[in-house]
Design an enzyme around this catalytic site. Structure first.
Site, PDB file in Angstrom:
ATOM      1  N   HIS A  96       0.904  -1.203   0.038  1.00 31.90           N
ATOM      2  CA  HIS A  96       0.087   0.064  -0.134  1.00 31.90           C
ATOM      3  C   HIS A  96       0.874   1.198  -0.045  1.00 31.90           C
ATOM      4  O   HIS A  96       2.150   0.992  -0.010  1.00 31.90           O
ATOM      5  CB  HIS A  96      -0.786   0.010   1.327  1.00 31.90           C
ATOM      6  CG  HIS A  96      -0.042   0.069   2.477  1.00 31.90           C
ATOM      7  ND1 HIS A  96       0.777   0.552   2.882  1.00 31.90           N
ATOM      8  CD2 HIS A  96      -0.359  -1.002   3.539  1.00 31.90           C
ATOM      9  CE1 HIS A  96       1.105   0.374   4.364  1.00 31.90           C
ATOM     10  NE2 HIS A  96       0.573  -0.745   4.529  1.00 31.90           N
TER      11      HIS A  96
HETATM   12  P1  TYD Z   1      -1.409  -2.582   7.737  1.00 32.79           P
HETATM   13  O1  TYD Z   1      -1.004  -1.213   7.692  1.00 32.79           O
HETATM   14  O2  TYD Z   1      -1.995  -2.928   6.603  1.00 32.79           O
HETATM   15  O3  TYD Z   1      -0.088  -3.810   7.869  1.00 32.79           O
HETATM   16  P2  TYD Z   1       1.039  -3.718   7.253  1.00 32.79           P
HETATM   17  O4  TYD Z   1       1.261  -2.619   6.187  1.00 32.79           O
HETATM   18  O5  TYD Z   1       2.477  -3.997   7.826  1.00 32.79           O
HETATM   19  O6  TYD Z   1       1.055  -5.049   6.211  1.00 32.79           O
HETATM   20  O7  TYD Z   1      -2.267  -2.948   8.891  1.00 32.79           O
HETATM   21  C1  TYD Z   1      -2.810  -4.225   9.457  1.00 32.79           C
HETATM   22  C2  TYD Z   1      -3.931  -3.964  10.166  1.00 32.79           C
HETATM   23  O8  TYD Z   1      -3.714  -3.320  11.325  1.00 32.79           O
HETATM   24  C3  TYD Z   1      -4.862  -3.219   9.470  1.00 32.79           C
HETATM   25  O9  TYD Z   1      -6.175  -3.587   9.890  1.00 32.79           O
HETATM   26  C4  TYD Z   1      -5.111  -1.768  10.021  1.00 32.79           C
HETATM   27  C5  TYD Z   1      -4.238  -2.034  11.553  1.00 32.79           C
HETATM   28  N1  TYD Z   1      -3.438  -1.087  12.143  1.00 32.79           N
HETATM   29  C6  TYD Z   1      -3.830  -0.149  13.079  1.00 32.79           C
HETATM   30  O10 TYD Z   1      -5.117  -0.463  13.913  1.00 32.79           O
HETATM   31  N2  TYD Z   1      -3.076   0.713  13.731  1.00 32.79           N
HETATM   32  C7  TYD Z   1      -1.866   1.133  13.181  1.00 32.79           C
HETATM   33  O11 TYD Z   1      -1.236   1.804  13.665  1.00 32.79           O
HETATM   34  C8  TYD Z   1      -1.483   0.142  12.118  1.00 32.79           C
HETATM   35  C9  TYD Z   1       0.020   0.362  11.427  1.00 32.79           C
HETATM   36  C10 TYD Z   1      -2.244  -0.633  11.443  1.00 32.79           C
END
Ligand code: TYD
Length: 128
Positions: A50
């Site tokens: 993303h």
């Molecule tokens: P995501 O940012 O998609 O993870 P990555 O980029 O590491 O693959 O986040 C995974 C899940 O966690 C998504 O449901 C959003 C949630 N999240 C939070 O609630 N707070 C946060 O600070 C972060 C980074 C993610």
């Protein structure tokens, strides 16, 4: 700042081990509003996939190795291997990021904004 770069963190070490820190003396690209961390990530797992509209991030690999690929809106590709907790990687907004974790790798993320799902661009089509 719309280019990624690595940041050498303040590190202190002696025979008892190493310690790194970020404080006012660190040349840091933003005020940290949020800290998150990842662990128990399966070997070769891809995370990320993303971009953020406005949020800036610095990620630090705190154990093992994380391969990071970043792609800008105008098609610039950058690759980094993070394998030391003494270095952070700055990821600007509007760069598409993918992280591939080695087995047992852990990561801390520092963000410039509170968590907001509306700040994510999760669709490649929307990004392109
Ligand atoms: P995501 O940012 O998609 O993870 P990555 O980029 O590491 O693959 O986040 C995974 C899940 O966690 C998504 O449901 C959003 C949630 N999240 C939070 O609630 N707070 C946060 O600070 C972060 C980074 C993610």
């Amino acid at each position: 700042m719309n280019k990624p770069f690595t940041i050498e963190l303040n590190t202190k070490g002696d025979s008892r081990g190493l310690l790194a820190y970020i404080d006012d003396s660190t040349d840091f690209p933003f005020k940290v509003e949020r800290v998150y961390w990842l662990w128990e990530v399966p070997e070769q797992q891809v995370r990320g996939g993303h971009a953020h509209k406005t949020s800036q991030q610095v990620i630090i690999c705190t154990n093992g190795e994380i391969r990071v690929s970043l792609e800008s809106l105008d098609g610039v590709f950058k690759e980094y291997i993070l394998d030391t907790p003494g270095v952070g990687l700055y990821i600007p907004p509007l760069w598409w990021g993918r992280m591939i974790f080695s087995g047992g790798a852990t990561m801390i993320g520092l963000a410039s904004d509170p968590y907001d799902e509306a700040d994510y661009i999760r669709s490649r089509e929307d990004f392109i």
